[in-house]
Scaffold this active site. Sequence first.
Site, PDB file in Angstrom:
ATOM      1  N   VAL A 192     -33.595   7.262  34.007  1.00 23.57           N
ATOM      2  CA  VAL A 192     -33.136   6.239  33.046  1.00 23.57           C
ATOM      3  C   VAL A 192     -31.616   6.234  32.881  1.00 23.57           C
ATOM      4  CG1 VAL A 192     -35.292   6.228  31.737  1.00 23.57           C
ATOM      5  CG2 VAL A 192     -33.397   7.707  30.969  1.00 23.57           C
ATOM      6  N   LYS A 193     -30.929   7.225  33.416  1.00 21.91           N
ATOM      7  CA  LYS A 193     -29.484   7.378  33.188  1.00 21.91           C
ATOM      8  C   LYS A 193     -28.686   6.533  34.201  1.00 21.91           C
ATOM      9  CE  LYS A 193     -30.599  10.030  29.814  1.00 21.91           C
ATOM     10  NZ  LYS A 193     -30.585  11.464  29.582  1.00 21.91           N
TER      11      LYS A 193
END
Length: 388
Positions: A192-193
């Site tokens: 998700v980063k």
Amino acid sequence: MSKAFIPYSCQLIEEDDIEAVVRVLRSEWLTQGPDIEAFEKNVATYCKSPHAVAVSSATAGLHLACMALGIGEGDLVWTSPLSFAASANCARYVGAEVDFVDIDSDTGNMCVSALKTKLEMAEKTGRLPTCVIPVHYAGRACDMPAIHALKEQYKFSLIEDAAHALGGRYGDGTPVGCNPASDMAVFSFHPVKPITTGEGGMVTTHNPELAERLRQLRTHGITRDTAKLQKKNRPAWYYEQQSLGYNYRITDMQAALGSSQMAKLDRFIDRRRALAERYLTLLKSLPLMLPLPDRHSGWHLYAVRIDPSRTQTTRDEVFATLRAQNIGVNVHYMPIHWQPYYQSLGFKEGQFPKAEAFFNQELSLPMHPRLSDKDQDFVAQTLANALT
Ligand SMILES: *Cc1c(COP(=O)(O)O)cnc(C)c1O
């Protein structure tokens, strides 16, 4: 017909990313090979930091950062309550005590004046923090010059939790992670980063001794460097474990993916910035508090808050309505001191009211480079319906 799920964030993997991983799989080195050093160089160059040490996750990086600074029992570490648990857990791993500094409601970042007030009180009671860990919430950099001035005055060490902020910039336009006045900055490569290696993390630092300690601690506390060995004139197989470290290494497959992704970081961030600008236009008339515009933020999250003075609808109602439409909204974060583990250490609801109010109203809308304009329009329209 139900629409495909739109996550709040996700990876963007392309054919050349896959080829980079396959190339390593066909090579001699799956771990401890040349791709790790190459990835470290890539991140160090991008972040304008002389040293970058790759690790198995940001959580591992935060743990090693605390160890490298010698933090342990009897020490006190302050962080932001509006963060992922790892920002505080790292201090607990080394036996230190944790406390929190409330946030600035406009940004979600640690409030500098709350930090100043808390330091003044702590000085009187003789319980100053050994280390402060500010978090660049949603990819927006904290006010580092102000925090560095307090670091100078009160002599604490400083680890930036930059898990959200690769590709983000400080107020002066320099890249997050480049800061010589901070001891270290820690990045995450969870899917998700801003970029991903599956699991993975990186610690940047200007201090060569800290970099060396991080390198040794990520591999059991072992060194093979003849210059550093305590016993001299040993055969070539000889190595020494000089401290108690861990296996926190990243693999070469992951590092190759990371290097391939680094080449795309600016493109990813540009798309996130464009989406943030579009949200501003799409949502401006809704009963929401929108994130302040910021041309330097990496826009890891697009965190809106439901304005209770303009709507009766609660965050949880809006959350449920959007999830029912297959929109993967999320909440960042329930304050760390509300977690049962931290409550078992004595923390109570009400202690950090700004972080608590922020959490009660917060909703993270989809924000990632794969999000199309069309899907973003659908998110905005569904949100408008949910709020009226
Ligand atoms: C994701 C995250 C971490 C942990 O990162 P991992 O790589 O998953 O260990 C730490 N701090 C913050 C603020 C995060 O969002």
